[in-house]
Design a protein around this motif. Structure first.
Motif, PDB file in Angstrom:
ATOM      1  N   ASN A  21      20.050   1.078 -16.244  1.00  0.00           N
ATOM      2  CA  ASN A  21      18.795   0.576 -15.675  1.00  0.00           C
ATOM      3  C   ASN A  21      18.023   1.645 -14.889  1.00  0.00           C
ATOM      4  OD1 ASN A  21      21.020   0.214 -13.777  1.00  0.00           O
ATOM      5  ND2 ASN A  21      19.588  -0.842 -12.461  1.00  0.00           N
ATOM      6  N   ARG A  22      18.737   2.553 -14.207  1.00  0.00           N
ATOM      7  CA  ARG A  22      18.036   3.589 -13.447  1.00  0.00           C
ATOM      8  C   ARG A  22      17.277   4.533 -14.371  1.00  0.00           C
ATOM      9  NH1 ARG A  22      22.681   5.732  -9.642  1.00  0.00           N
ATOM     10  NH2 ARG A  22      21.401   7.618  -9.614  1.00  0.00           N
ATOM     11  N   SER A  23      17.815   4.764 -15.567  1.00  0.00           N
ATOM     12  CA  SER A  23      17.127   5.651 -16.511  1.00  0.00           C
ATOM     13  C   SER A  23      15.849   4.998 -17.026  1.00  0.00           C
ATOM     14  CB  SER A  23      18.047   6.000 -17.684  1.00  0.00           C
ATOM     15  OG  SER A  23      18.300   4.886 -18.515  1.00  0.00           O
ATOM     16  N   VAL A  24      15.893   3.686 -17.250  1.00  0.00           N
ATOM     17  CA  VAL A  24      14.700   2.975 -17.715  1.00  0.00           C
ATOM     18  C   VAL A  24      13.634   2.969 -16.622  1.00  0.00           C
ATOM     19  CG1 VAL A  24      13.804   0.812 -18.657  1.00  0.00           C
ATOM     20  CG2 VAL A  24      16.148   1.515 -19.174  1.00  0.00           C
ATOM     21  N   GLU A  25      14.075   2.750 -15.398  1.00  0.00           N
ATOM     22  CA  GLU A  25      13.178   2.747 -14.243  1.00  0.00           C
ATOM     23  C   GLU A  25      12.444   4.087 -14.139  1.00  0.00           C
ATOM     24  OE1 GLU A  25      14.986   2.508 -10.204  1.00  0.00           O
ATOM     25  OE2 GLU A  25      14.423   0.408 -10.357  1.00  0.00           O
ATOM     26  N   MET A  26      13.202   5.165 -14.308  1.00  0.00           N
ATOM     27  CA  MET A  26      12.621   6.504 -14.212  1.00  0.00           C
ATOM     28  C   MET A  26      11.693   6.793 -15.391  1.00  0.00           C
ATOM     29  SD  MET A  26      14.656  10.088 -13.642  1.00  0.00           S
ATOM     30  CE  MET A  26      15.445   9.470 -12.156  1.00  0.00           C
ATOM     31  N   ALA A  27      12.089   6.347 -16.580  1.00  0.00           N
ATOM     32  CA  ALA A  27      11.253   6.560 -17.767  1.00  0.00           C
ATOM     33  C   ALA A  27       9.916   5.850 -17.612  1.00  0.00           C
ATOM     34  CB  ALA A  27      11.981   6.057 -19.016  1.00  0.00           C
ATOM     35  N   LYS A  28       9.939   4.661 -17.055  1.00  0.00           N
ATOM     36  CA  LYS A  28       8.697   3.914 -16.826  1.00  0.00           C
ATOM     37  C   LYS A  28       7.822   4.629 -15.792  1.00  0.00           C
ATOM     38  CE  LYS A  28       7.062  -0.517 -14.923  1.00  0.00           C
ATOM     39  NZ  LYS A  28       5.987  -0.796 -15.895  1.00  0.00           N
ATOM     40  N   ARG A  29       8.438   5.074 -14.699  1.00  0.00           N
ATOM     41  CA  ARG A  29       7.686   5.703 -13.622  1.00  0.00           C
ATOM     42  C   ARG A  29       6.993   6.987 -14.088  1.00  0.00           C
ATOM     43  NH1 ARG A  29      11.660   7.170  -9.727  1.00  0.00           N
ATOM     44  NH2 ARG A  29      11.892   4.919  -9.404  1.00  0.00           N
ATOM     45  N   TYR A  30       7.680   7.762 -14.942  1.00  0.00           N
ATOM     46  CA  TYR A  30       7.131   9.060 -15.351  1.00  0.00           C
ATOM     47  C   TYR A  30       6.626   9.061 -16.799  1.00  0.00           C
ATOM     48  CZ  TYR A  30       9.172  10.675 -11.002  1.00  0.00           C
ATOM     49  OH  TYR A  30       9.477  10.834  -9.669  1.00  0.00           O
ATOM     50  N   SER A  31       6.491   7.873 -17.386  1.00  0.00           N
ATOM     51  CA  SER A  31       5.933   7.718 -18.743  1.00  0.00           C
ATOM     52  C   SER A  31       6.657   8.592 -19.765  1.00  0.00           C
ATOM     53  CB  SER A  31       4.438   8.041 -18.748  1.00  0.00           C
ATOM     54  OG  SER A  31       3.736   7.176 -17.880  1.00  0.00           O
ATOM     55  N   VAL A  32       7.988   8.548 -19.722  1.00  0.00           N
ATOM     56  CA  VAL A  32       8.794   9.322 -20.668  1.00  0.00           C
ATOM     57  C   VAL A  32       8.828   8.591 -22.012  1.00  0.00           C
ATOM     58  CG1 VAL A  32      11.122  10.169 -21.195  1.00  0.00           C
ATOM     59  CG2 VAL A  32      10.225  10.353 -18.864  1.00  0.00           C
TER      60      VAL A  32
END
Length: 402
Positions: A212-223
């Motif tokens: 879940n933390r990776s998804v959160e980060m991907a959303k925040r930085y538009s990865v």
């Protein structure tokens, strides 16, 4: 293109699998791409290391556990480098401290603070394939930290974010994100795409395909994130901000989490501030709380039930018990034989009756609901753990039978 790839422990579990992954990496590189690869520890290495630690000292400090557990990923990157060297490809393996991946000081569940791109960029400019040890970092005191279970996903997304990668590919042992675990649920369907919010809910609710933390980060930085198989060469599932909604698709997926404990506090005085005291002491102990239910008790009291991760259950029970006189409750109990089953879908809010369909499926399967939690895109229920797989199958059949 600059592509970040991440391979999990099952994908690099033995020599044959390492060679298969090496061929995937080599193909990506030979297509003219810059390639950074994040690797997890092989197979059950982390569990084996934890078992070794328990043999020596069951109460080992978290600092030393991090020092031990971080070695698993270093083994993976070294072996993968050797496989790529054998193929005649330029490659370098790097640990977290070598790429300047800095975290906070929370051992065994650290959070990434920053990543220096200097070493990564220098190696890529030399046209090398860069292999990075996932899951690990270095704190401000230069001590080794680890990011917790699934931390290699977070490492990969963080590197993709700081390097402004064109794509971040998370390779797993399934072909993408499914409506349910395809290894356990008949008829589970692979999704071509899913929103960040839906994926974040599924990951948080027990779906193990992404952390879940990776998804959160991907959303925040538009990865630009894709989940795909390391065994079959097929397009995977794209995780993105907005997806094309299929009208018949009421929900996107079903998740199950058996790592849950319900704690019930009975007889709390019906006075302002009592709930605050309960959750303040949990917050100070850095214990995350999920589902919360308050009900009216007898003689001007309330009962509060909430769930925590099973790994935090004893600590939560102990800290609440310690403050019994301050809070003023009558009794506390703990139920570890439960599971959380959830449905997730961005279109749920515009489709009345979704929760009713879920509850009907559970009723027809003669499964009793202990607690319910809802949001705009999910409905979660607590049930007996022994019935979790039956519940997921029944709900999946209800929503995806046609």
């Amino acid at each position: 293109m600059l592509i970040v790839q991440k391979f999990g422990g099952s994908s690099v579990a033995d020599a044959a699998k390492i060679e298969r992954v090496a061929r995937i990496i080599a193909e990506t590189y030979r297509d003219g791409n810059e390639v950074v690869v994040v690797l997890s520890a092989q197979g059950d290495t982390t569990d084996d290391l934890l078992a070794k630690a328990a043999e020596i000292n069951p109460d080992a400090s978290k600092r030393e556990l991090d020092m031990l557990l971080s070695t698993g990923e270093q083994i993976s990157i070294a072996l993968m480098a050797m496989a790529l060297e054998k193929m005649g490809l330029p490659v370098v393996s790097l640990t977290a401290w070598q790429i300047g991946l800095k975290t906070d000081c929370e051992h065994t569940k650290a959070r990434i603070r920053r990543i220096s791109t200097e070493r990564l960029r220098r190696e890529l400019d030399k046209r090398r394939i860069v292999l990075v040890a996932g899951f690990q970092g270095i704190d401000q005191f230069d001590d080794v930290t680890t990011l917790g279970r699934g931390g290699s996903d977070t490492t990969a997304v963080a590197i993709a974010a700081v390097l402004h990668a064109d794509k971040c590919q998370i390779y797993t042992d399934v072909e993408g994100v499914y409506t349910a675990d395809p290894r356990k649920v008949d008829g589970a369907r692979k999704l071509d795409e899913i929103t960040f919010d839906e994926m974040l809910e599924l990951a948080s609710l027990g779906a193990q395909v992404l952390h879940n933390r990776s998804v959160e980060m991907a959303k925040r930085y538009s990865v630009n994130l894709e989940v795909l198989s390391s065994y079959v060469k097929k397009p995977g599932t794209i995780v993105k901000e907005v997806v094309k909604q299929v009208e018949q698709m009421k929900i996107s997926g079903i998740a199950k989490d058996c790592n849950v404990t319900r704690i019930a506090i009975v007889g709390i005085p019906d006075e302002p501030g009592k709930a605050f005291k309960v959750f303040m002491v949990l917050a100070k102990a850095k214990i995350n709380v999920d589902i919360i239910l308050q009900s009216v008790g007898k003689d001007h009291t309330n009962d509060i039930s909430f769930t925590v991760a099973s790994s935090d259950s004893q600590a939560a029970y102990d800290v609440i018990s310690e403050y019994k006189d301050v809070i003023g409750f009558e009794s506390i109990s703990m139920d570890e034989d439960i599971a959380k089953v959830s449905i997730v879908g961005a279109g749920m809010i515009s489709c009345p009756g979704i929760a009713a369909m879920m509850f009907e499926a559970l009723s027809n399967a003669e499964i009793n609901i202990k607690m319910i939690s809802t949001s705009e895109i999910k409905v979660s229920v607590l049930i007996e753990e022994r019935l979790a797989d039956t519940a997921v199958q029944a709900i999946h059949k209800k929503f995806f039978s046609n």
